[in-house]
Write a protein that holds these residues in place. Sequence first.
Motif, PDB file in Angstrom:
ATOM      1  N   UNK A  59      -6.883  -7.300 -10.824  1.00  0.00           N
ATOM      2  CA  UNK A  59      -5.685  -7.555 -11.622  1.00  0.00           C
ATOM      3  C   UNK A  59      -4.446  -7.372 -10.756  1.00  0.00           C
ATOM      4  N   UNK A  60      -3.559  -8.305 -10.849  1.00  0.00           N
ATOM      5  CA  UNK A  60      -2.320  -8.228 -10.076  1.00  0.00           C
ATOM      6  C   UNK A  60      -1.509  -7.001 -10.469  1.00  0.00           C
ATOM      7  N   UNK A  61      -1.026  -6.279  -9.451  1.00  0.00           N
ATOM      8  CA  UNK A  61      -0.310  -5.032  -9.690  1.00  0.00           C
ATOM      9  C   UNK A  61       1.145  -5.294 -10.053  1.00  0.00           C
ATOM     10  N   UNK A  95       9.513   1.537  -4.825  1.00  0.00           N
ATOM     11  CA  UNK A  95       9.423   2.789  -4.086  1.00  0.00           C
ATOM     12  C   UNK A  95       8.036   3.377  -3.987  1.00  0.00           C
ATOM     13  N   UNK A  96       7.106   2.952  -4.853  1.00  0.00           N
ATOM     14  CA  UNK A  96       5.759   3.525  -4.818  1.00  0.00           C
ATOM     15  C   UNK A  96       4.871   2.858  -3.780  1.00  0.00           C
ATOM     16  N   UNK A  97       5.156   1.622  -3.472  1.00  0.00           N
ATOM     17  CA  UNK A  97       4.337   0.860  -2.526  1.00  0.00           C
ATOM     18  C   UNK A  97       5.239   0.221  -1.476  1.00  0.00           C
ATOM     19  N   UNK A 155      -5.635   3.222  -3.992  1.00  0.00           N
ATOM     20  CA  UNK A 155      -6.039   1.818  -4.080  1.00  0.00           C
ATOM     21  C   UNK A 155      -5.667   1.197  -5.421  1.00  0.00           C
ATOM     22  N   UNK A 156      -5.472   2.030  -6.432  1.00  0.00           N
ATOM     23  CA  UNK A 156      -5.099   1.511  -7.748  1.00  0.00           C
ATOM     24  C   UNK A 156      -3.754   0.825  -7.756  1.00  0.00           C
ATOM     25  N   UNK A 157      -2.924   1.110  -6.757  1.00  0.00           N
ATOM     26  CA  UNK A 157      -1.622   0.451  -6.675  1.00  0.00           C
ATOM     27  C   UNK A 157      -1.500  -0.410  -5.423  1.00  0.00           C
ATOM     28  N   UNK A 196       0.843  -1.197   0.000  1.00  0.00           N
ATOM     29  CA  UNK A 196       0.000   0.000   0.000  1.00  0.00           C
ATOM     30  C   UNK A 196       0.880   1.250   0.000  1.00  0.00           C
ATOM     31  N   UNK A 197       0.280   2.398  -0.222  1.00  0.00           N
ATOM     32  CA  UNK A 197       0.960   3.674  -0.076  1.00  0.00           C
ATOM     33  C   UNK A 197       1.281   3.881   1.392  1.00  0.00           C
TER      34      UNK A 197
END
Length: 220
Positions: free
Chosen positions: A204-206, A211-213, A168-170, A159-160
């Motif tokens: 869908x699998x991310x 570094x973003x999550x 939530x998109x990532x 998560x962020x």
Amino acid sequence: MKDLHRQARVTAFLRKSLAEGAQDVLKLDAMARTETLLGERQRITDAKAFKRAKYSLRIRSVRAGFGPNGVWRWELPCDRDGGSAASAITREPVREERCVPVEWVKGVARLDDYPPPTDVPRHRWRQFVSDCYSFLNSSENWPERAAELGWDAKALFGCHRNYPLMHLGSAGLLWAINGGKLLELRRDWAVIELPVNRSQRTFSRRDVAAGKVILPWDRA
């Protein structure tokens, strides 16, 4: 050493208490207090030693009844002959090992001590943590299947750092479940049953850039 002894007592208590079948959680609370395994205001659903024992014994949470008259029960998984796992241990002393990545188990256990991120209400955080435990404890062996299919920790739990709900998109699969039910898991996608109307959603699998999550237990 004291903690290990207490954990062993809790595990033995649950194995014995559930050997003959499912028990109401409230009844287990009372029995555990009698055995001095719980404080006066503690619940087995919140106590870390009971959570660990529940995972190690593969205990399932099942709902009995509907509406205000319904109750939650804990039960041991059944063996192939329909008996409880405790009975199976007595008949055949072969221990079944679950191939769940240990870092997932340890990470989720740490979430009990963490406050929710900035944009996550407490009830939503509790639901996320509960979904993580349900995933690890699933009788369908979802964590083993996820590991075999190449789902890593960030794809499942990531998560962020401060604003998971705004991103939530990532976020990982467990953030999307939100009280629902995992129905199917493939290499690149999963199917979730939503809790409100039991409709189905494909996740869908991310493919997350470094570094973003982060992992929720690495926020501190």
